[in-house]
Scaffold this motif. Structure first.
Motif, PDB file in Angstrom:
ATOM      1  N   GLU A   3      14.519  48.059  77.849  1.00 25.11           N
ATOM      2  CA  GLU A   3      14.547  47.050  78.904  1.00 25.11           C
ATOM      3  C   GLU A   3      13.212  46.308  78.903  1.00 25.11           C
ATOM      4  O   GLU A   3      12.149  46.932  78.785  1.00 25.11           O
ATOM      5  N   VAL A   5      10.954  43.366  81.065  1.00 23.22           N
ATOM      6  CA  VAL A   5      10.828  42.627  82.317  1.00 23.22           C
ATOM      7  C   VAL A   5       9.598  41.738  82.248  1.00 23.22           C
ATOM      8  O   VAL A   5       8.474  42.230  82.077  1.00 23.22           O
ATOM      9  N   TYR A  94      10.710  33.827  77.876  1.00 23.39           N
ATOM     10  CA  TYR A  94      11.366  35.116  77.650  1.00 23.39           C
ATOM     11  C   TYR A  94      10.561  35.947  76.652  1.00 23.39           C
ATOM     12  O   TYR A  94      10.017  35.406  75.684  1.00 23.39           O
ATOM     13  N   TRP A 112      16.145  41.552  75.166  1.00 23.30           N
ATOM     14  CA  TRP A 112      15.625  40.386  75.862  1.00 23.30           C
ATOM     15  C   TRP A 112      15.379  40.702  77.324  1.00 23.30           C
ATOM     16  O   TRP A 112      16.120  41.489  77.940  1.00 23.30           O
ATOM     17  N   GLN A 114      14.814  38.939  81.291  1.00 21.74           N
ATOM     18  CA  GLN A 114      15.533  37.934  82.073  1.00 21.74           C
ATOM     19  C   GLN A 114      14.803  36.605  82.144  1.00 21.74           C
ATOM     20  O   GLN A 114      15.388  35.599  82.542  1.00 21.74           O
TER      21      GLN A 114
END
Length: 122
Positions: A3, A5, A94, A112, A114
């Motif tokens: 993940e 961020v 991104y 990727w 958000q």
């Protein structure tokens, strides 16, 4: 799974500086290279630069000297330092990651975030 961020975006004036962060979690040991891309509505996603686990960052030629990518492997964080920002830098930024090899096209990246919006006013 990994993940990502992003954070640090915002509204700034032309000439200002801004630093974006990309924090990775999950199977971070699988990450070899992290890239930054940016995109504005109606335009193709644009590669900004990337940095491998160990080694130097590589940048889009037009951004060399203004943008700098660094990483803190201990904190699973990659930074995008943007200096002397211009209105044309306005985009959603991104970060993306892949497990091996360096690439400059988005479809080559497996993970990727958000995105974080950067708006530069003139």
């Amino acid at each position: 799974q990994v993940e990502l961020v992003e954070s640090g975006g915002g509204l700034v004036q032309a000439g200002d500086s801004l630093t974006l962060s990309c924090v990775a979690s999950g199977r971070t040991f699988t990450i070899y290279v992290v890239a930054w891309f940016r995109q504005t509505p109606g335009k193709e996603r644009e590669w900004v630069g990337h940095i491998p686990m160990y080694g130097d960052a590589t940048y889009l030629d037009s951004l060399k000297g203004r943008f700098a990518i660094s990483r803190d492997n201990a904190k699973n964080t990659v930074f995008l330092q943007m200096n002397n920002l211009k209105p044309e830098d306005t985009a959603k930024y991104y970060c993306a990651a892949r497990p091996y090899g360096t690439r400059t096209t988005g479809h080559d990246y497996d993970y990727w975030g958000q995105g974080t919006q950067v708006t530069v006013s003139s």
